[in-house]
Design a protein around this motif. Structure first.
Motif, PDB file in Angstrom:
ATOM      1  N   MET A  53       9.216  84.140  26.687  1.00  0.00           N
ATOM      2  CA  MET A  53       6.785  83.755  25.801  1.00  0.00           C
ATOM      3  C   MET A  53       7.180  84.044  24.883  1.00  0.00           C
ATOM      4  O   MET A  53       6.803  83.688  23.798  1.00  0.00           O
ATOM      5  CB  MET A  53       6.434  84.295  27.712  1.00  0.00           C
ATOM      6  N   ASN A  54       7.269  85.775  24.388  1.00  0.00           N
ATOM      7  CA  ASN A  54       7.167  85.894  23.196  1.00  0.00           C
ATOM      8  C   ASN A  54       8.407  85.273  21.948  1.00  0.00           C
ATOM      9  O   ASN A  54       7.659  85.294  21.275  1.00  0.00           O
ATOM     10  CB  ASN A  54       7.554  87.762  22.859  1.00  0.00           C
ATOM     11  N   ALA A  55       9.298  85.632  22.409  1.00  0.00           N
ATOM     12  CA  ALA A  55      10.460  84.749  21.633  1.00  0.00           C
ATOM     13  C   ALA A  55       9.843  83.148  21.094  1.00  0.00           C
ATOM     14  O   ALA A  55      10.187  82.641  20.308  1.00  0.00           O
ATOM     15  CB  ALA A  55      11.446  84.216  21.862  1.00  0.00           C
ATOM     16  N   ALA A  56       8.861  81.988  22.040  1.00  0.00           N
ATOM     17  CA  ALA A  56       8.995  80.877  22.233  1.00  0.00           C
ATOM     18  C   ALA A  56       7.213  80.766  21.665  1.00  0.00           C
ATOM     19  O   ALA A  56       7.743  80.241  20.398  1.00  0.00           O
ATOM     20  CB  ALA A  56       8.550  80.449  23.618  1.00  0.00           C
ATOM     21  N   ALA A  57       6.324  82.237  21.355  1.00  0.00           N
ATOM     22  CA  ALA A  57       5.511  81.995  20.927  1.00  0.00           C
ATOM     23  C   ALA A  57       4.935  83.063  19.566  1.00  0.00           C
ATOM     24  O   ALA A  57       4.701  82.448  18.511  1.00  0.00           O
ATOM     25  CB  ALA A  57       4.383  82.947  21.145  1.00  0.00           C
ATOM     26  N   GLY A  58       6.475  83.639  19.102  1.00  0.00           N
ATOM     27  CA  GLY A  58       6.918  84.348  17.783  1.00  0.00           C
ATOM     28  C   GLY A  58       5.921  85.331  17.403  1.00  0.00           C
ATOM     29  O   GLY A  58       5.722  85.614  16.527  1.00  0.00           O
ATOM     30  N   LYS A  59       5.521  85.955  18.715  1.00  0.00           N
ATOM     31  CA  LYS A  59       4.782  87.052  18.642  1.00  0.00           C
ATOM     32  C   LYS A  59       4.458  87.998  20.133  1.00  0.00           C
ATOM     33  O   LYS A  59       4.798  87.229  21.004  1.00  0.00           O
ATOM     34  CB  LYS A  59       2.938  87.258  18.254  1.00  0.00           C
TER      35      LYS A  59
END
Length: 342
Positions: A53-59
């Motif tokens: 999820m962090n990778a997809a959100a970029g943060k």
């Protein structure tokens, strides 16, 4: 540019192989905080999911997990207030089916789910011994919606978990010699005339072999699925294939296969190979270790989930795998119709 919710909806959930959007697991999404509702009581891949999820959100997101156990609400003709009914069966006796059924119930209960355990192996009930219970169920009268009085059995409470078995109703050494109609009536009483309460899971220990109990249950309610237990020996694997064929014939979804008593004495890996050959999930390998036998002999199956018990991790992995397959089945097939009959 897509918003955060639509971006996260495309993230694949580890162990499920489907996206957060497909599974409807995103409950709330803000710029920095996300709430994910897991459809299972235990899930060991939260760190992997957060990373994805962090990778997809970029943060880095603040991800909170809640539990939302969905089910078929499989009351059927018996009106149970149970989200999911899980049958545990085997192609032959002697493979530890009842031990796996009791372990599954205790493991799901340990994870915080509301669980009941029903012993449908009326000819050879093992659950009373495994759970350390010798009591007789109480009977009480209730008033139905039609104003009539009905008698209802109250399962035995085992550390907060309702348990019912034919072994509670007969003498320890008494044999049950019944034909099909009597068996059907007993199962109906165990389901329709018993105060199970509201449950996330009802685990049912079936008789070994390919008898008519599974057919009777399939006609009474919509089961979430069946767990097939076998040992690694070739003869057990052959009978497991027959059990799978029976469940297919009576239209009970097969959740997967568990290899029990795995180790040097009986071999290892045969059930996993058979599951692959049949295109079924492999739900875990339970080792043939003394602590499992000792817990069953002492009637303390819940103790297998204590910290430091060597059986804890493989049993928890099996329970997680079963709950995930149940959730998949519910999501794919949708809820079953419910009909309340007293």
């Amino acid at each position: 540019m897509p918003d955060l919710q639509s971006t996260l909806a495309k993230v694949t959930v580890p162990k499920f192989g489907r996206t957060l959007g497909d599974l409807k697991m995103l409950k709330s999404v803000s710029d920095e905080s996300v709430t994910v509702a897991l459809p299972v009581p235990m899930y060991s891949a939260t760190d992997e999911l957060i990373s994805a999820m962090n990778a997809a959100a970029g943060k880095d997101l603040n991800v909170e997990f809640t539990t939302d156990i969905r089910g078929k609400h499989a009351g059927g003709k018996v009106g149970l207030n149970v989200a999911n009914v899980i049958a545990v069966g085997s192609g032959k006796g002697g493979v530890g089916k009842s031990t796996i059924a009791a372990s599954l119930a205790c493991g799901l209960d340990h994870a915080g789910a509301k669980v009941g355990l029903m012993d449908a192996d009326v000819y050879g009930p093992s659950i009373p011994h495994l759970m350390g219970v010798t009591a007789t169920p109480a009977v009480r009268e209730v008033t139905g919606p039609d104003g009539q009085q009905y008698q209802r059995m109250v399962p035995i409470d085992v550390d907060g978990m309702p348990v019912l078995s034919m072994g509670f109703l007969i003498e320890k050494d008494q044999a049950v010699v019944w034909r099909g109609p009597m068996l059907h009536k007993a199962l109906q009483q165990f389901l329709q005339q018993t105060e199970w309460g509201e449950l996330d899971y009802l685990v049912i220990d079936l008789p070994p072999g390919t008898g008519d109990v599974a057919l009777t249950l399939s006609q009474m309610m919509g089961l979430s699925g069946a767990v097939v237990v076998c040992s690694p020996q070739e003869v057990a694997l052959l009978d497991a294939v027959k059990a799978c064929s029976m469940y297919n014939q009576v239209e009970i979804p097969i959740l997967g296969i568990v290899e029990n008593m795995s180790g040097d004495l009986f071999g290892r890996g045969g059930a996993k190979q058979q599951a692959t050959k049949l295109g079924l999930p492999f739900l875990g390998e339970i080792p043939a270790i003394a602590s499992i036998r000792e817990a069953g002999d002492a009637g303390k199956m819940a103790g297998l989930f204590d910290e430091g018990n060597p059986a804890r991790e493989p049993l928890l992995a099996m329970c997680e795998a079963v709950s995930i397959e149940v959730a998949k089945e519910v999501i794919e097939s949708g809820p079953a119709p419910s009909l309340q009959i007293l």
